[in-house]
Write a protein that holds these residues in place. Structure first.
Motif, PDB file in Angstrom:
ATOM      1  N   ILE A 137      90.034  63.020 -35.443  1.00 32.92           N
ATOM      2  CA  ILE A 137      90.741  63.179 -36.691  1.00 32.92           C
ATOM      3  C   ILE A 137      90.429  61.979 -37.724  1.00 32.92           C
ATOM      4  CG2 ILE A 137      92.743  63.535 -37.672  1.00 32.92           C
ATOM      5  CD1 ILE A 137      93.739  64.975 -35.571  1.00 32.92           C
ATOM      6  N   ASP A 138      90.541  60.851 -37.249  1.00 33.64           N
ATOM      7  CA  ASP A 138      90.113  59.736 -38.087  1.00 33.64           C
ATOM      8  C   ASP A 138      88.522  59.558 -38.576  1.00 33.64           C
ATOM      9  OD1 ASP A 138      92.351  58.372 -38.290  1.00 33.64           O
ATOM     10  OD2 ASP A 138      92.023  56.888 -36.644  1.00 33.64           O
ATOM     11  N   SER A 197      96.498  61.590 -39.401  1.00 34.70           N
ATOM     12  CA  SER A 197      96.280  61.152 -37.886  1.00 34.70           C
ATOM     13  C   SER A 197      97.086  59.994 -37.337  1.00 34.70           C
ATOM     14  CB  SER A 197      94.735  60.564 -37.909  1.00 34.70           C
ATOM     15  OG  SER A 197      94.651  59.452 -38.681  1.00 34.70           O
ATOM     16  N   ALA A 241      93.215  61.738 -31.791  1.00 37.50           N
ATOM     17  CA  ALA A 241      93.373  60.532 -32.995  1.00 37.50           C
ATOM     18  C   ALA A 241      91.994  60.094 -33.652  1.00 37.50           C
ATOM     19  CB  ALA A 241      94.326  59.509 -32.508  1.00 37.50           C
TER      20      ALA A 241
END
Length: 79
Positions: A25-26, A58, A22
């Motif tokens: 992806i952020d 995300s 996460a």
């Protein structure tokens, strides 16, 4: 101490791989969004829209990570 826990300990939870995914992806979404906003490109809209979509995507990983870290005892579940 905060809520009975000593300061200085970091607990990533049971699903650290989802947390790391996460965060990655952020970071990718934010970089694409900022490149689209601040870089003088003719195709800036691709970066802005793809960065925003990746940031929205995300949220799935954040929700999954959070929901898998909820701990309930069997007494609270009445099992």
């Amino acid at each position: 101490m905060l809520l009975g826990r000593p300061w200085g300990r970091c607990n990533l939870g049971r699903c650290a791989c989802l947390l790391i995914l996460a965060l990655l992806i952020d970071a990718v979404g934010l970089v694409l969004l900022l490149v689209g906003i601040f870089a003088p490109l003719d195709y800036w809209d691709f970066f802005v829209y793809s960065g925003a979509l990746i940031l929205a995507f995300s949220l799935l990983f954040w929700i999954i990570w959070y929901s898998l870290n909820i701990e309930l005892s069997l007494e609270k579940l009445d099992l």
